[in-house]
Write a protein that holds these residues in place. Structure first.
Motif, PDB file in Angstrom:
ATOM      1  N   ASN A  36       0.857  -1.186   0.000  1.00  0.00           N
ATOM      2  CA  ASN A  36       0.000   0.000   0.000  1.00  0.00           C
ATOM      3  C   ASN A  36       0.890   1.232   0.000  1.00  0.00           C
ATOM      4  OD1 ASN A  36      -2.445  -1.498   0.276  1.00  0.00           O
ATOM      5  ND2 ASN A  36      -1.891  -1.841   2.404  1.00  0.00           N
ATOM      6  N   PHE A  37       0.880   1.962  -1.088  1.00  0.00           N
ATOM      7  CA  PHE A  37       1.716   3.140  -1.206  1.00  0.00           C
ATOM      8  C   PHE A  37       1.104   4.306  -0.449  1.00  0.00           C
ATOM      9  CE2 PHE A  37       2.817   0.639  -4.962  1.00  0.00           C
ATOM     10  CZ  PHE A  37       4.181   0.558  -4.773  1.00  0.00           C
ATOM     11  N   PHE A  38       1.964   5.198   0.050  1.00  0.00           N
ATOM     12  CA  PHE A  38       1.529   6.395   0.756  1.00  0.00           C
ATOM     13  C   PHE A  38       1.449   7.553  -0.226  1.00  0.00           C
ATOM     14  CE2 PHE A  38       2.470  10.423   2.738  1.00  0.00           C
ATOM     15  CZ  PHE A  38       1.561  10.453   3.768  1.00  0.00           C
ATOM     16  N   ARG A  39       0.402   8.348  -0.116  1.00  0.00           N
ATOM     17  CA  ARG A  39       0.266   9.549  -0.938  1.00  0.00           C
ATOM     18  C   ARG A  39      -0.224  10.701  -0.076  1.00  0.00           C
ATOM     19  NH1 ARG A  39      -2.375   6.117  -5.336  1.00  0.00           N
ATOM     20  NH2 ARG A  39      -0.639   5.733  -6.726  1.00  0.00           N
ATOM     21  N   SER A  40       0.251  11.884  -0.379  1.00  0.00           N
ATOM     22  CA  SER A  40      -0.267  13.085   0.271  1.00  0.00           C
ATOM     23  C   SER A  40      -1.478  13.560  -0.519  1.00  0.00           C
ATOM     24  CB  SER A  40       0.812  14.164   0.304  1.00  0.00           C
ATOM     25  OG  SER A  40       1.067  14.630  -1.014  1.00  0.00           O
ATOM     26  N   PRO A  41      -2.309  14.424   0.055  1.00  0.00           N
ATOM     27  CA  PRO A  41      -3.454  14.944  -0.707  1.00  0.00           C
ATOM     28  C   PRO A  41      -3.045  15.617  -2.021  1.00  0.00           C
ATOM     29  CG  PRO A  41      -3.781  15.361   1.614  1.00  0.00           C
ATOM     30  CD  PRO A  41      -2.387  14.819   1.457  1.00  0.00           C
ATOM     31  N   THR A  42      -1.926  16.317  -2.038  1.00  0.00           N
ATOM     32  CA  THR A  42      -1.452  16.955  -3.265  1.00  0.00           C
ATOM     33  C   THR A  42      -1.156  15.911  -4.334  1.00  0.00           C
ATOM     34  OG1 THR A  42      -0.523  18.824  -2.044  1.00  0.00           O
ATOM     35  CG2 THR A  42       0.335  18.439  -4.258  1.00  0.00           C
ATOM     36  N   GLN A  43      -0.497  14.823  -3.957  1.00  0.00           N
ATOM     37  CA  GLN A  43      -0.184  13.758  -4.911  1.00  0.00           C
ATOM     38  C   GLN A  43      -1.458  13.103  -5.430  1.00  0.00           C
ATOM     39  OE1 GLN A  43       2.347  11.593  -2.228  1.00  0.00           O
ATOM     40  NE2 GLN A  43       4.199  12.187  -3.353  1.00  0.00           N
ATOM     41  N   VAL A  44      -2.463  12.950  -4.571  1.00  0.00           N
ATOM     42  CA  VAL A  44      -3.735  12.342  -4.995  1.00  0.00           C
ATOM     43  C   VAL A  44      -4.424  13.228  -6.019  1.00  0.00           C
ATOM     44  CG1 VAL A  44      -6.054  11.682  -4.221  1.00  0.00           C
ATOM     45  CG2 VAL A  44      -4.056  11.015  -2.878  1.00  0.00           C
ATOM     46  N   MET A  45      -4.394  14.535  -5.807  1.00  0.00           N
ATOM     47  CA  MET A  45      -5.052  15.463  -6.736  1.00  0.00           C
ATOM     48  C   MET A  45      -4.286  15.594  -8.053  1.00  0.00           C
ATOM     49  SD  MET A  45      -7.823  16.308  -5.580  1.00  0.00           S
ATOM     50  CE  MET A  45      -8.741  16.231  -4.099  1.00  0.00           C
ATOM     51  N   GLU A  46      -2.946  15.603  -7.973  1.00  0.00           N
ATOM     52  CA  GLU A  46      -2.135  15.757  -9.182  1.00  0.00           C
ATOM     53  C   GLU A  46      -2.135  14.497 -10.035  1.00  0.00           C
ATOM     54  OE1 GLU A  46       1.724  16.974  -7.828  1.00  0.00           O
ATOM     55  OE2 GLU A  46       1.074  19.047  -7.504  1.00  0.00           O
ATOM     56  N   GLU A  47      -2.023  13.336  -9.411  1.00  0.00           N
ATOM     57  CA  GLU A  47      -2.000  12.056 -10.115  1.00  0.00           C
ATOM     58  C   GLU A  47      -3.024  11.126  -9.478  1.00  0.00           C
ATOM     59  OE1 GLU A  47       1.910  10.311 -10.528  1.00  0.00           O
ATOM     60  OE2 GLU A  47       2.802  12.294 -10.310  1.00  0.00           O
ATOM     61  N   PRO A  48      -4.279  11.180  -9.908  1.00  0.00           N
ATOM     62  CA  PRO A  48      -5.298  10.323  -9.304  1.00  0.00           C
ATOM     63  C   PRO A  48      -4.914   8.845  -9.403  1.00  0.00           C
ATOM     64  CG  PRO A  48      -6.302  11.943 -10.766  1.00  0.00           C
ATOM     65  CD  PRO A  48      -4.815  12.019 -10.970  1.00  0.00           C
ATOM     66  N   PRO A  49      -5.199   8.080  -8.343  1.00  0.00           N
ATOM     67  CA  PRO A  49      -4.875   6.649  -8.357  1.00  0.00           C
ATOM     68  C   PRO A  49      -5.763   5.886  -9.335  1.00  0.00           C
ATOM     69  CG  PRO A  49      -6.100   7.218  -6.390  1.00  0.00           C
ATOM     70  CD  PRO A  49      -5.820   8.500  -7.105  1.00  0.00           C
ATOM     71  N   ARG A  50      -5.298   4.674  -9.694  1.00  0.00           N
ATOM     72  CA  ARG A  50      -6.101   3.803 -10.553  1.00  0.00           C
ATOM     73  C   ARG A  50      -7.399   3.448  -9.817  1.00  0.00           C
ATOM     74  NH1 ARG A  50      -1.501   0.879  -9.938  1.00  0.00           N
ATOM     75  NH2 ARG A  50      -2.708  -0.828  -9.095  1.00  0.00           N
ATOM     76  N   GLU A  51      -8.423   3.145 -10.579  1.00  0.00           N
ATOM     77  CA  GLU A  51      -9.695   2.760  -9.979  1.00  0.00           C
ATOM     78  C   GLU A  51      -9.522   1.465  -9.187  1.00  0.00           C
ATOM     79  OE1 GLU A  51     -14.180   1.662 -11.435  1.00  0.00           O
ATOM     80  OE2 GLU A  51     -13.019   3.138 -12.580  1.00  0.00           O
ATOM     81  N   GLY A  52      -9.978   1.465  -7.956  1.00  0.00           N
ATOM     82  CA  GLY A  52      -9.887   0.286  -7.106  1.00  0.00           C
ATOM     83  C   GLY A  52      -8.549   0.103  -6.422  1.00  0.00           C
ATOM     84  N   GLU A  53      -7.610   1.020  -6.617  1.00  0.00           N
ATOM     85  CA  GLU A  53      -6.280   0.894  -6.011  1.00  0.00           C
ATOM     86  C   GLU A  53      -6.344   1.249  -4.524  1.00  0.00           C
ATOM     87  OE1 GLU A  53      -1.836   2.924  -6.213  1.00  0.00           O
ATOM     88  OE2 GLU A  53      -3.321   3.473  -7.711  1.00  0.00           O
ATOM     89  N   THR A  54      -5.833   0.368  -3.688  1.00  0.00           N
ATOM     90  CA  THR A  54      -5.766   0.627  -2.254  1.00  0.00           C
ATOM     91  C   THR A  54      -4.446   1.327  -1.958  1.00  0.00           C
ATOM     92  OG1 THR A  54      -7.081  -1.344  -1.777  1.00  0.00           O
ATOM     93  CG2 THR A  54      -5.773  -0.459   0.022  1.00  0.00           C
ATOM     94  N   PHE A  55      -4.522   2.422  -1.192  1.00  0.00           N
ATOM     95  CA  PHE A  55      -3.315   3.152  -0.819  1.00  0.00           C
ATOM     96  C   PHE A  55      -3.561   3.858   0.508  1.00  0.00           C
ATOM     97  CE2 PHE A  55      -5.895   6.061  -3.240  1.00  0.00           C
ATOM     98  CZ  PHE A  55      -5.731   7.297  -2.631  1.00  0.00           C
ATOM     99  N   ARG A  56      -2.501   4.441   1.050  1.00  0.00           N
ATOM    100  CA  ARG A  56      -2.599   5.197   2.292  1.00  0.00           C
ATOM    101  C   ARG A  56      -2.530   6.681   1.956  1.00  0.00           C
ATOM    102  NH1 ARG A  56       1.997   3.790   5.918  1.00  0.00           N
ATOM    103  NH2 ARG A  56       3.089   3.542   3.967  1.00  0.00           N
ATOM    104  N   ILE A  57      -3.363   7.462   2.603  1.00  0.00           N
ATOM    105  CA  ILE A  57      -3.316   8.916   2.454  1.00  0.00           C
ATOM    106  C   ILE A  57      -3.038   9.491   3.833  1.00  0.00           C
ATOM    107  CG2 ILE A  57      -5.797   9.262   2.798  1.00  0.00           C
ATOM    108  CD1 ILE A  57      -5.607  11.508   0.700  1.00  0.00           C
ATOM    109  N   GLY A  58      -2.225  10.515   3.869  1.00  0.00           N
ATOM    110  CA  GLY A  58      -1.882  11.094   5.160  1.00  0.00           C
ATOM    111  C   GLY A  58      -1.733  12.593   5.088  1.00  0.00           C
TER     112      GLY A  58
END
Length: 151
Positions: A36-58
């Motif tokens: 499970n990769f970690f992403r910040s909110p900025t990374q989530v907005m800039e590069e949206p994850p694949r559909e159904g991808e499980t990851f950690r946001i912090g």
């Protein structure tokens, strides 16, 4: 006789190499869902994850964003002061979960909302998860509590 021993040795080495490559491939395939990769909110907005991808946001729980729903439903927003991602969670939050504090959540994106299956909060007044600290440092908003002047 010598040629037969040499040929047998080559066959054994080749078979061992194929077995090693196969085992490595199987381990990689088995771990695919466990990473499970970690992403910040900025990374989530800039590069949206694949559909159904499980990851950690912090990041930090945004002030004024915590809303409690029916039963154990909770909605809040995670921010790194540059971007904000709304989070929905059904379950019991950790005792130390609070607005303005560090949080890491595990889950998936559903549209524009992150649906968490697990929420982790800090464990004392100075702790923040390393990933959150790194993301906030990248944004230039993290101040180390040890470096703050005493009041």
């Amino acid at each position: 006789m010598k040629g037969l021993k040499k040929q047998r040795r080559i066959q054994i080495v080749a078979l061992a190499a194929v077995a090693l490559i196969g085992a490595t491939g199987l381990v990689g395939y088995a771990m695919q869902d466990g990473i499970n990769f970690f992403r910040s909110p900025t990374q989530v907005m800039e590069e949206p994850p694949r559909e159904g991808e499980t990851f950690r946001i912090g990041g930090l729980v945004e002030e004024g964003s915590l809303k409690r729903g029916e039963g154990t439903e909770v909605a809040f927003a995670v921010t790194d002061t540059n971007a904000t991602v709304p989070v929905r969670y059904t379950g019991i939050l950790p005792d130390l979960f609070a607005e303005g504090q560090g949080v890491v959540a595990l889950g998936k994106m559903e549209g524009e909302t992150f649906v968490a299956t697990e929420v982790l909060a800090k464990h004392d007044e100075t702790y923040m998860p390393k990933e959150v600290v790194d993301a906030l440092k990248e944004q230039g908003v993290y101040v180390d509590p040890a470096e703050q002047p005493e009041s």
